[in-house]
Design a protein around this motif. Structure first.
Motif, PDB file in Angstrom:
ATOM      1  N   VAL A 195      -9.377 114.834  54.022  1.00 38.43           N
ATOM      2  CA  VAL A 195      -9.381 113.384  53.846  1.00 38.43           C
ATOM      3  C   VAL A 195      -8.037 112.862  54.312  1.00 38.43           C
ATOM      4  CG1 VAL A 195      -9.542 111.485  52.195  1.00 38.43           C
ATOM      5  CG2 VAL A 195     -10.963 113.510  51.877  1.00 38.43           C
ATOM      6  N   GLY A 196      -8.049 112.067  55.370  1.00 40.18           N
ATOM      7  CA  GLY A 196      -6.786 111.552  55.920  1.00 40.18           C
ATOM      8  C   GLY A 196      -5.877 112.646  56.436  1.00 40.18           C
ATOM      9  N   GLY A 197      -6.475 113.736  56.925  1.00 43.65           N
ATOM     10  CA  GLY A 197      -5.685 114.838  57.460  1.00 43.65           C
ATOM     11  C   GLY A 197      -5.162 115.799  56.419  1.00 43.65           C
ATOM     12  N   VAL A 221     -18.251 112.800  53.155  1.00 46.07           N
ATOM     13  CA  VAL A 221     -17.289 113.170  54.203  1.00 46.07           C
ATOM     14  C   VAL A 221     -16.873 111.904  54.945  1.00 46.07           C
ATOM     15  CG1 VAL A 221     -18.208 115.502  54.527  1.00 46.07           C
ATOM     16  CG2 VAL A 221     -19.129 113.615  55.875  1.00 46.07           C
ATOM     17  N   PRO A 222     -15.655 111.875  55.506  1.00 47.12           N
ATOM     18  CA  PRO A 222     -15.233 110.706  56.282  1.00 47.12           C
ATOM     19  C   PRO A 222     -16.118 110.505  57.507  1.00 47.12           C
ATOM     20  CG  PRO A 222     -13.345 112.064  55.675  1.00 47.12           C
ATOM     21  CD  PRO A 222     -14.575 112.861  55.338  1.00 47.12           C
ATOM     22  N   VAL A 223     -16.395 109.259  57.814  1.00 44.85           N
ATOM     23  CA  VAL A 223     -17.259 108.926  58.951  1.00 44.85           C
ATOM     24  C   VAL A 223     -16.621 109.365  60.273  1.00 44.85           C
ATOM     25  CG1 VAL A 223     -18.276 106.981  60.220  1.00 44.85           C
ATOM     26  CG2 VAL A 223     -18.334 107.010  57.732  1.00 44.85           C
ATOM     27  N   GLN A 224     -15.304 109.436  60.320  1.00 42.09           N
ATOM     28  CA  GLN A 224     -14.609 109.764  61.565  1.00 42.09           C
ATOM     29  C   GLN A 224     -15.051 111.092  62.165  1.00 42.09           C
ATOM     30  OE1 GLN A 224     -13.369 108.621  58.788  1.00 42.09           O
ATOM     31  NE2 GLN A 224     -11.422 107.550  59.019  1.00 42.09           N
ATOM     32  N   GLY A 225     -15.492 112.021  61.331  1.00 41.83           N
ATOM     33  CA  GLY A 225     -15.878 113.336  61.831  1.00 41.83           C
ATOM     34  C   GLY A 225     -17.312 113.429  62.317  1.00 41.83           C
ATOM     35  N   MET A 226     -18.076 112.343  62.220  1.00 40.17           N
ATOM     36  CA  MET A 226     -19.477 112.356  62.642  1.00 40.17           C
ATOM     37  C   MET A 226     -19.598 112.079  64.138  1.00 40.17           C
ATOM     38  SD  MET A 226     -21.343 110.194  59.584  1.00 40.17           S
ATOM     39  CE  MET A 226     -21.219 110.682  57.866  1.00 40.17           C
ATOM     40  N   PRO A 227     -20.731 112.494  64.764  1.00 41.83           N
ATOM     41  CA  PRO A 227     -20.982 112.083  66.148  1.00 41.83           C
ATOM     42  C   PRO A 227     -21.015 110.557  66.260  1.00 41.83           C
ATOM     43  CG  PRO A 227     -22.506 113.805  65.460  1.00 41.83           C
ATOM     44  CD  PRO A 227     -21.768 113.375  64.233  1.00 41.83           C
ATOM     45  N   VAL A 267     -24.690 104.370  62.465  1.00 39.18           N
ATOM     46  CA  VAL A 267     -25.710 104.391  61.409  1.00 39.18           C
ATOM     47  C   VAL A 267     -25.043 104.388  60.034  1.00 39.18           C
ATOM     48  CG1 VAL A 267     -27.597 105.721  60.383  1.00 39.18           C
ATOM     49  CG2 VAL A 267     -27.390 105.568  62.873  1.00 39.18           C
ATOM     50  N   ALA A 268     -24.030 105.245  59.874  1.00 41.84           N
ATOM     51  CA  ALA A 268     -23.368 105.380  58.572  1.00 41.84           C
ATOM     52  C   ALA A 268     -22.674 104.090  58.157  1.00 41.84           C
ATOM     53  CB  ALA A 268     -22.360 106.524  58.620  1.00 41.84           C
ATOM     54  N   GLU A 269     -22.043 103.400  59.097  1.00 38.61           N
ATOM     55  CA  GLU A 269     -21.268 102.235  58.712  1.00 38.61           C
ATOM     56  C   GLU A 269     -22.120 100.979  58.517  1.00 38.61           C
ATOM     57  OE1 GLU A 269     -16.765 103.161  59.777  1.00 38.61           O
ATOM     58  OE2 GLU A 269     -17.753 101.814  61.213  1.00 38.61           O
ATOM     59  N   TRP A 270     -23.361 101.001  58.998  1.00 41.61           N
ATOM     60  CA  TRP A 270     -24.276  99.893  58.707  1.00 41.61           C
ATOM     61  C   TRP A 270     -25.243 100.239  57.587  1.00 41.61           C
ATOM     62  CZ3 TRP A 270     -24.129  94.913  60.105  1.00 41.61           C
ATOM     63  CH2 TRP A 270     -23.271  94.553  61.149  1.00 41.61           C
ATOM     64  N   GLN A 324      -6.733 107.547  53.040  1.00 45.24           N
ATOM     65  CA  GLN A 324      -7.948 107.267  53.787  1.00 45.24           C
ATOM     66  C   GLN A 324      -7.725 106.197  54.843  1.00 45.24           C
ATOM     67  OE1 GLN A 324     -11.500 106.649  51.359  1.00 45.24           O
ATOM     68  NE2 GLN A 324     -10.443 107.523  49.607  1.00 45.24           N
ATOM     69  N   GLN A 325      -8.520 106.298  55.918  1.00 43.84           N
ATOM     70  CA  GLN A 325      -8.557 105.233  56.915  1.00 43.84           C
ATOM     71  C   GLN A 325      -9.647 104.264  56.484  1.00 43.84           C
ATOM     72  OE1 GLN A 325      -9.106 106.418  61.058  1.00 43.84           O
ATOM     73  NE2 GLN A 325     -10.167 104.503  61.483  1.00 43.84           N
TER      74      GLN A 325
END
Length: 277
Positions: free
Chosen positions: A58-60, A200-206, A212-215, A235-236
């Motif tokens: 999370v956040g590196g 899990v953070p969204v940043q790691g998703m395709p 999809v995740a953010e909407w 977190q970002q």
């Protein structure tokens, strides 16, 4: 021919509260319903905290405490939405036993049966959240905002749970058995909750899953709860894709939940009328 209900809004509220009371009494007489409803979310808290807590970044950072604070809003949101299956199964069981037909023969508001059921489920969900919050505190979760904001976070979670209970009501009215309602209430919830920012953070998703995740309405409530709990360290918080719900999560959470209630309550009440006509 069924008696015509009267009394307007006041009568509808009164009838809904009577049905809610009936369902709450039933829950108290069958305590295993509440106990079994607590086991799964407690298992999720313990397993995710101690199994994944030191391996997910999370956040590196893989600091377990950062992941606990990241995780808990997601677990809370998953718990309130998974109550959908119970709501659907309960209504399907009432339909299967003919209880709905008996309600229909009474001079009561047509939407009161469903509203009362969803209100009773909301009370049970609130009790589950209280127990789950205590367990979360025991495993190290902490909030960092004033008590009023923390309560607002839990209020948004309960609003989401209430909204999803109307989806469960529609499912319960659309299937023939409680078992089918339970399956139908869970099968779509797993992708909804896992393709989100809950675990899990969204940043790691395709890239396509990030949109999809953010909407996802679920993600908006999780993000809003994290902000209101003060669980944002490391977190970002900015949107990866520029999605409006992630930029305004509290407002988006309220709007998503209200929209779901309006749409699915309308559909559920219409289905109830046609199913018992």
């Amino acid at each position: 021919m069924a008696p015509v209900a009267g009394g307007g809004i006041a009568g509808s509220v009164r009838d809904s509260l009577v049905v809610a009371k009936r369902n709450l009494i039933r829950m108290m007489r069958i305590p295993e319903m509440v106990i079994f409803g607590l086991i799964q979310p407690i298992m999720f808290v313990v397993l995710f905290t101690y199994v994944f807590g030191g391996s997910i970044s999370v956040g590196g950072s893989t600091d377990p405490q950062l992941y606990r604070e990241f995780l808990m809003a997601g677990i809370f949101a998953q718990t309130v939405t998974f109550a959908t299956a119970g709501a659907g199964a309960g209504i399907a069981d009432d339909m299967h036993k003919g209880l709905i037909d008996r309600f229909r023969s009474l001079p009561m508001a047509r939407g009161a049966v469903l509203t009362g059921r969803t209100l009773a489920d909301l009370v049970q969900t609130a009790l589950t959240l209280v127990v789950l919050a205590v367990v979360a505190l025991l495993v190290g979760w902490r909030t960092h905002e004033p008590f009023g904001k923390v309560l607002a976070g839990f209020a948004l979670l309960l609003l989401l749970g209430y909204a999803f209970s109307w989806i469960g009501a529609l499912i319960g009215l659309s299937v023939r058995t409680p078992e089918a309602a339970t399956s139908g209430g869970l099968i779509w919830l797993f992708p909804l909750t896992f393709i989100s920012n809950a675990f899990v953070p969204v940043q790691g998703m395709p890239a396509f899953l990030q949109h999809v995740a953010e909407w996802n309405p679920f993600s908006a409530t999780v993000q809003a709860a994290r902000e209101l709990f003060g669980n944002t360290a490391g977190q970002q918080m900015e949107s990866v894709t520029g999605a409006w719900p992630m930029e305004h999560p509290v407002l988006a959470s309220v709007l998503w939940s209200v929209l779901i209630i309006v749409v699915f309550r309308t559909l559920a009440v219409r289905k109830y009328r046609s199913a018992t006509a």
